[in-house]
Design an enzyme around this catalytic site. Structure first.
Site, mmCIF file in Angstrom:
data_model
loop_
_atom_site.group_PDB
_atom_site.id
_atom_site.type_symbol
_atom_site.label_atom_id
_atom_site.label_comp_id
_atom_site.label_asym_id
_atom_site.label_seq_id
_atom_site.Cartn_x
_atom_site.Cartn_y
_atom_site.Cartn_z
ATOM 1 C CG ASP A 115 -2.355 0.955 1.209
ATOM 2 O OD1 ASP A 115 -2.357 1.518 -0.092
ATOM 3 O OD2 ASP A 115 -2.685 1.165 2.154
ATOM 4 N NE ARG B 293 -1.343 7.540 2.128
ATOM 5 C CZ ARG B 293 -1.350 6.801 3.083
ATOM 6 N NH1 ARG B 293 -0.797 6.936 4.236
ATOM 7 N NH2 ARG B 293 -2.187 5.555 3.004
ATOM 8 C CG HIS C 9 0.355 2.381 -9.416
ATOM 9 N ND1 HIS C 9 0.052 1.858 -8.240
ATOM 10 C CD2 HIS C 9 -0.920 3.200 -9.847
ATOM 11 C CE1 HIS C 9 -1.265 2.494 -7.744
ATOM 12 N NE2 HIS C 9 -1.646 3.179 -8.796
ATOM 13 C CG LEU D 201 9.732 -16.876 -3.767
ATOM 14 C CD1 LEU D 201 9.536 -16.956 -2.266
ATOM 15 C CD2 LEU D 201 10.168 -15.412 -4.109
ATOM 16 C CB SER E 36 -8.058 -4.176 2.239
ATOM 17 O OG SER E 36 -7.615 -2.869 3.148
ATOM 18 C CD GLU F 139 2.687 -13.748 15.298
ATOM 19 O OE1 GLU F 139 2.612 -12.382 15.916
ATOM 20 O OE2 GLU F 139 2.386 -14.548 16.205
#
Ligand code: V0D
Length: 254
Positions: free
Chosen positions: A34, A38, A51, A145, A210, A221
């Protein structure tokens, strides 16, 4: 007389308290990336600039996750609610997977990364789907991964979809309502076959879920930072892993 220039510091300058142990690495890390808009606004730039910068941070964190042998990294890249944004912003976002893969896929393949997605994949634009599908195919046999992008993802929809599929399977297959338990239900979610996240990271100071992985985060956690996603770094990721390792997980027990 005030001490304007103290001769010694009360705190160490070098700090080895961020050390990450090799044992007790979270197997599955989920991140809500997030603060991109901003970050851009603060600099007088259009939201899309945030972005784009955020996209490059994704690569840095993938590198760090690979280094620490995290097994699964799930990144919330586009929610079902994000369609409400201005059309031009959505169109820009939908070009990012292709751009990301054009730039980084060769290196991800070399690092043995497997790429996959969760969410309503079919609802994405065709050009976005094609770029991602190609990457999925090229990396399907990799066993390093798992880089798992949540795209067109909403957790309540995921759960409703699972319930409907369970209902269908009870009607049409051997499955009975008595057999149904948490383990079986989990297999109806997009995350089928994946372990639940051990650690959720959310950037940008907001402390809410969200509509992200509501079922799967039951025992995770949570780690929050005010840092905006484009300012997130390997060093801050390391701090999150370190803090995770200091916590005592109880899973509802004692
Ligand atoms: C924008 C910050 C990488 C969050 C990161 C379509 C918002 C940059 C991807 C990506 C986005 C997705 C799939 C894939 C490869 C890369 C991405 C979106 C947004 C939404 F296979 N970054 N990224 N996808 N942002």
């Amino acid at each position: 007389m005030s001490m304007k220039f103290p001769f010694f510091r009360t705190k160490k300058v070098t700090d080895d308290s961020f050390k990450v142990e090799e044992t007790n690495i979270p197997r599955h890390v989920a991140i809500i990336m997030d603060g991109n808009g901003r970050w851009a606004k603060k600099r007088g730039l259009p939201r899309i600039a945030g972005h784009k910068e955020g996209m490059n941070v994704v690569k840095e964190i993938v590198k760090a996750a690979t280094y620490y042998k995290v097994e699964i990294l799930t990144l919330y890249a586009f929610s079902t609610e994000n369609w409400k944004r201005p059309k031009s912003e959505v169109e820009f976002l939908m070009k990012l997977p292709k751009e990301f893969l054009h730039t980084y896929l060769p290196e991800l393949i070399e690092k043995n990364v497997r790429i996959d997605t969760i969410g309503e994949f079919d609802g994405l634009p065709i050009h976005t789907k094609e770029a991602i599908q190609n990457a999925k195919e090229q990396t399907k046999d990799n066993d390093g991964l798992l880089l798992n992008f949540a795209l067109n993802y909403g957790s309540r929809f995921e759960i409703m979809r699972a319930i409907k599929q369970v209902y269908t399977d009870i009607e049409e297959t051997e499955l009975t309502i008595d057999q149904l338990d948490e383990e079986i239900f989990s297999e109806y979610l997009y995350t089928q076959g994946l372990s639940d996240p051990d650690l959720l990271i959310r950037t940008s100071g907001e402390q809410r879920l969200s509509n992200f992985l509501l079922w799967q985060l039951a025992y995770a956690e949570f780690w929050f930072t005010d840092v905006l996603w484009p300012d997130f770094s390997e060093e801050i990721f390391k701090k999150a892993l370190h803090d995770y390792q200091q916590r005592k997980r109880r899973y509802g027990g004692i």
